[in-house]
Design a protein around this motif. Structure first.
Motif, mmCIF file in Angstrom:
data_model
loop_
_atom_site.group_PDB
_atom_site.id
_atom_site.type_symbol
_atom_site.label_atom_id
_atom_site.label_comp_id
_atom_site.label_asym_id
_atom_site.label_seq_id
_atom_site.Cartn_x
_atom_site.Cartn_y
_atom_site.Cartn_z
ATOM 1 N N VAL A 16 0.856 -1.195 0.000
ATOM 2 C CA VAL A 16 0.000 0.000 0.000
ATOM 3 C C VAL A 16 0.889 1.242 0.000
ATOM 4 O O VAL A 16 0.640 2.200 -0.742
ATOM 5 C CB VAL A 16 -0.976 0.005 1.195
ATOM 6 N N ALA A 17 1.942 1.224 0.808
ATOM 7 C CA ALA A 17 2.859 2.368 0.859
ATOM 8 C C ALA A 17 3.494 2.625 -0.508
ATOM 9 O O ALA A 17 3.650 3.785 -0.914
ATOM 10 C CB ALA A 17 3.941 2.120 1.914
ATOM 11 N N LEU A 18 3.827 1.556 -1.227
ATOM 12 C CA LEU A 18 4.392 1.737 -2.572
ATOM 13 C C LEU A 18 3.400 2.410 -3.507
ATOM 14 O O LEU A 18 3.775 3.279 -4.299
ATOM 15 C CB LEU A 18 4.821 0.384 -3.152
ATOM 16 N N THR A 19 2.125 2.027 -3.408
ATOM 17 C CA THR A 19 1.124 2.670 -4.279
ATOM 18 C C THR A 19 0.953 4.144 -3.898
ATOM 19 O O THR A 19 0.726 4.981 -4.770
ATOM 20 C CB THR A 19 -0.243 1.956 -4.224
ATOM 21 N N LYS A 20 1.071 4.445 -2.609
ATOM 22 C CA LYS A 20 0.964 5.845 -2.166
ATOM 23 C C LYS A 20 2.186 6.641 -2.628
ATOM 24 O O LYS A 20 2.074 7.803 -3.000
ATOM 25 C CB LYS A 20 0.818 5.917 -0.639
ATOM 26 N N TRP A 21 3.341 6.000 -2.623
ATOM 27 C CA TRP A 21 4.554 6.648 -3.105
ATOM 28 C C TRP A 21 4.396 7.016 -4.580
ATOM 29 O O TRP A 21 4.691 8.129 -4.991
ATOM 30 C CB TRP A 21 5.746 5.706 -2.920
ATOM 31 N N ASP A 22 3.920 6.038 -5.356
ATOM 32 C CA ASP A 22 3.773 6.254 -6.800
ATOM 33 C C ASP A 22 2.699 7.285 -7.134
ATOM 34 O O ASP A 22 2.878 8.096 -8.037
ATOM 35 C CB ASP A 22 3.442 4.936 -7.508
ATOM 36 N N SER A 23 1.588 7.236 -6.415
ATOM 37 C CA SER A 23 0.454 8.108 -6.740
ATOM 38 C C SER A 23 0.547 9.475 -6.081
ATOM 39 O O SER A 23 -0.101 10.421 -6.527
ATOM 40 C CB SER A 23 -0.860 7.452 -6.320
ATOM 41 N N GLY A 24 1.320 9.568 -5.007
ATOM 42 C CA GLY A 24 1.387 10.821 -4.269
ATOM 43 C C GLY A 24 0.172 11.043 -3.367
ATOM 44 O O GLY A 24 0.037 12.097 -2.752
ATOM 45 N N LYS A 25 -0.700 10.045 -3.280
ATOM 46 C CA LYS A 25 -1.889 10.174 -2.430
ATOM 47 C C LYS A 25 -1.484 10.075 -0.966
ATOM 48 O O LYS A 25 -0.519 9.401 -0.614
ATOM 49 C CB LYS A 25 -2.906 9.080 -2.760
ATOM 50 N N PRO A 26 -2.274 10.720 -0.080
ATOM 51 C CA PRO A 26 -1.951 10.652 1.343
ATOM 52 C C PRO A 26 -2.247 9.268 1.929
ATOM 53 O O PRO A 26 -3.081 8.530 1.410
ATOM 54 C CB PRO A 26 -2.863 11.718 1.963
ATOM 55 N N VAL A 27 -1.568 8.962 3.001
ATOM 56 C CA VAL A 27 -1.805 7.705 3.711
ATOM 57 C C VAL A 27 -3.210 7.722 4.309
ATOM 58 O O VAL A 27 -3.943 6.731 4.215
ATOM 59 C CB VAL A 27 -0.736 7.487 4.806
ATOM 60 N N GLN A 28 -3.564 8.831 4.915
ATOM 61 C CA GLN A 28 -4.880 8.962 5.556
ATOM 62 C C GLN A 28 -5.975 8.953 4.494
ATOM 63 O O GLN A 28 -5.976 9.751 3.585
ATOM 64 C CB GLN A 28 -4.937 10.279 6.343
ATOM 65 N N ASP A 29 -6.910 8.021 4.638
ATOM 66 C CA ASP A 29 -8.046 7.907 3.723
ATOM 67 C C ASP A 29 -9.301 7.680 4.569
ATOM 68 O O ASP A 29 -9.738 6.551 4.783
ATOM 69 C CB ASP A 29 -7.830 6.748 2.745
ATOM 70 N N ASN A 30 -9.857 8.774 5.083
ATOM 71 C CA ASN A 30 -10.983 8.697 6.012
ATOM 72 C C ASN A 30 -12.185 7.955 5.439
ATOM 73 O O ASN A 30 -12.831 7.189 6.147
ATOM 74 C CB ASN A 30 -11.411 10.102 6.454
ATOM 75 N N THR A 31 -12.467 8.158 4.164
ATOM 76 C CA THR A 31 -13.619 7.502 3.542
ATOM 77 C C THR A 31 -13.436 5.994 3.532
ATOM 78 O O THR A 31 -14.331 5.244 3.928
ATOM 79 C CB THR A 31 -13.838 8.038 2.110
ATOM 80 N N ARG A 32 -12.280 5.530 3.096
ATOM 81 C CA ARG A 32 -12.004 4.088 3.050
ATOM 82 C C ARG A 32 -12.001 3.493 4.458
ATOM 83 O O ARG A 32 -12.556 2.423 4.694
ATOM 84 C CB ARG A 32 -10.665 3.842 2.345
ATOM 85 N N GLU A 33 -11.392 4.175 5.400
ATOM 86 C CA GLU A 33 -11.349 3.674 6.776
ATOM 87 C C GLU A 33 -12.761 3.519 7.344
ATOM 88 O O GLU A 33 -13.070 2.512 7.980
ATOM 89 C CB GLU A 33 -10.524 4.606 7.662
ATOM 90 N N ALA A 34 -13.602 4.513 7.102
ATOM 91 C CA ALA A 34 -14.988 4.449 7.589
ATOM 92 C C ALA A 34 -15.725 3.278 6.948
ATOM 93 O O ALA A 34 -16.493 2.577 7.630
ATOM 94 C CB ALA A 34 -15.708 5.769 7.298
ATOM 95 N N GLN A 35 -15.493 3.030 5.660
ATOM 96 C CA GLN A 35 -16.120 1.891 4.972
ATOM 97 C C GLN A 35 -15.667 0.570 5.574
ATOM 98 O O GLN A 35 -16.479 -0.328 5.805
ATOM 99 C CB GLN A 35 -15.764 1.900 3.480
ATOM 100 N N VAL A 36 -14.379 0.437 5.828
ATOM 101 C CA VAL A 36 -13.815 -0.802 6.372
ATOM 102 C C VAL A 36 -14.385 -1.070 7.768
ATOM 103 O O VAL A 36 -14.792 -2.193 8.081
ATOM 104 C CB VAL A 36 -12.269 -0.747 6.395
ATOM 105 N N ILE A 37 -14.448 -0.044 8.585
ATOM 106 C CA ILE A 37 -14.965 -0.206 9.950
ATOM 107 C C ILE A 37 -16.464 -0.495 9.922
ATOM 108 O O ILE A 37 -16.948 -1.354 10.675
ATOM 109 C CB ILE A 37 -14.602 1.001 10.827
ATOM 110 N N ALA A 38 -17.214 0.184 9.049
ATOM 111 C CA ALA A 38 -18.653 -0.093 8.940
ATOM 112 C C ALA A 38 -18.900 -1.532 8.490
ATOM 113 O O ALA A 38 -19.790 -2.215 9.018
ATOM 114 C CB ALA A 38 -19.301 0.893 7.963
#
Length: 190
Positions: A52-74
């Motif tokens: 996951v960190a490699l994909t974030k490195w390549d994309s420049g996206k932040p580690v924090q993804d509140n929407t995805r985290e909320a979906q996973v927890i729900a």
């Protein structure tokens, strides 16, 4: 006549039994069979965090993804209800997995930034490859958590965790992440 300084045989046997029993009483009980598979799944999840960190490195996206985290927890809460597990406990468990994953991601990204490069390894696709694996692992994690549930309040639980977890740690960052991932497993009152 001088009296013998030797202990009678029966007294020596009794004392030996007391000492042997005392040594045995100090030995902690072995970890339940349900713990190792649960920790192995948590460890596998952390290893995927490196990808996951490699994909974030390549994309420049932040580690924090509140929407995805909320979906996973729900989703975890829903699965908990279906499995007759406490949804709040399961939400805490999955939140701990997410936080541990982010520890790995932030740590690896910082290492790669300091080195001005990331490892030259194949990058699986985050949405099509990595997330389906994480979803399967979550299902397995909840199954294994349910098997471990009866041992959470055992006074030996923290010692079991420390011992079993140490065999899985590959470096300091991974060790810190494993500590965070397992932080919700034992519920032992002091």
């Amino acid at each position: 006549m001088p009296r013998s300084t030797r202990l009678p045989y029966w007294l020596a046997c009794a004392l030996l039994g007391l000492f042997a029993g005392g040594v045995q009483a100090d030995k902690p009980t072995p970890a339940p069979d349900a713990l190792q598979p649960l920790l192995a799944t948590m460890n596998e999840r952390l290893n995927i965090s490196e990808l996951v960190a490699l994909t974030k490195w390549d994309s420049g996206k932040p580690v924090q993804d509140n929407t995805r985290e909320a979906q996973v927890i729900a989703n975890a809460r829903k699965q908990a209800t279906q499995r007759q597990l406490d949804p709040d406990d399961v939400a805490d468990l999955i939140a701990a997995q997410i936080e541990a994953s982010k520890l790995v991601q932030y740590g690896r990204l910082a290492q790669w930034q300091a080195a001005h490069k990331a490892p030259d390894t194949p990058r699986p696709d985050l949405i099509n490859d990595i997330r389906p694996k994480l979803d399967k692992l979550q299902n397995l994690l909840l199954q294994q958590y349910a098997a471990f549930l009866p041992y959470r309040k055992d006074p030996n639980c923290p010692q079991w965790l420390a011992t079993e977890r140490s065999a899985l740690i590959k470096d300091h960052l991974h060790g810190q992440a494993m500590i965070r991932a397992t932080g919700e497993l034992c519920v032992v009152s002091r």
